[in-house]
Design a protein around this motif. Structure first.
Motif, short mmCIF file in Angstrom:
data_model
loop_
_atom_site.label_atom_id
_atom_site.label_comp_id
_atom_site.label_asym_id
_atom_site.label_seq_id
_atom_site.Cartn_x
_atom_site.Cartn_y
_atom_site.Cartn_z
N GLN A 25 41.56 37.97 44.22
CA GLN A 25 42.42 38.92 43.52
C GLN A 25 43.35 39.55 44.55
OE1 GLN A 25 42.53 39.46 40.28
NE2 GLN A 25 40.96 37.91 39.97
N VAL A 26 44.55 39.90 44.12
CA VAL A 26 45.52 40.52 45.03
C VAL A 26 44.98 41.84 45.55
CG1 VAL A 26 47.83 41.50 45.18
CG2 VAL A 26 47.46 39.37 43.96
N THR A 32 50.93 42.57 48.11
CA THR A 32 51.70 42.95 46.94
C THR A 32 51.54 41.90 45.87
OG1 THR A 32 53.67 41.87 47.81
CG2 THR A 32 53.40 44.19 48.32
N ASP A 33 51.72 42.30 44.63
CA ASP A 33 51.60 41.32 43.56
C ASP A 33 52.90 40.54 43.42
OD1 ASP A 33 53.25 43.11 42.33
OD2 ASP A 33 51.95 43.49 40.62
#
Length: 102
Positions: A25-26, A32-33
Motif C-alpha cells: 500500500q502507498v 505519494t499516491d
C-alpha cells in the motif's frame, strides 16, 4: 521544477511501481499516491504553458530573446510528452487488467 527533473521524478515513481516484488500500500511506503503525482504533473504542464505564453508575449513586445521563447517551448513540449507517455502507460495497463479473466 525543470522538465528534466519532472520527467526523472515521473519515471522514477513509475519504475518504483513496476519493480515491486510484493504488493504494498502507498501508505506503508510513505510515498505519494498516483493521483497526486498525476495532478502535480498536469499542474506543471499548465504552469510551463503559461510561462511559455508570457515569454512569447514578451518577445512580441521586444522584451525577450528568441532563444528564451524557443527554450520555453521545448521545455513545455518535453513535459507534455512525458505526461502523455504516462497517460498512455496507464491506459495500456487498464486495458490489460480489463482483459484478465475473472
Amino acid at each position: 521544477m525543470t522538465p528534466a527533473a519532472l520527467a526523472a521524478g515521473a519515471y522514477r515513481a513509475t519504475q518504483g511501481l513496476t519493480n515491486r516484488t510484493e504488493p504494498r500500500q502507498v501508505a506503508e511506503v510513505g510515498g505519494t499516491d498516483f493521483g497526486a503525482m498525476l495532478k502535480a504533473a498536469v499542474g506543471d504542464v499548465s504552469r510551463q504553458g503559461a510561462a511559455m505564453d508570457g515569454k512569447a508575449l514578451a518577445y512580441a513586445g521586444g522584451k525577450a530573446d528568441v532563444i528564451d521563447v524557443v527554450t520555453a517551448v521545448a521545455e513545455t513540449q518535453a513535459t507534455f510528452e512525458t505526461v502523455v507517455a504516462l497517460r498512455d502507460k496507464v491506459i495500456s495497463a487498464y486495458e490489460e487488467i480489463m482483459k484478465m479473466p475473472i
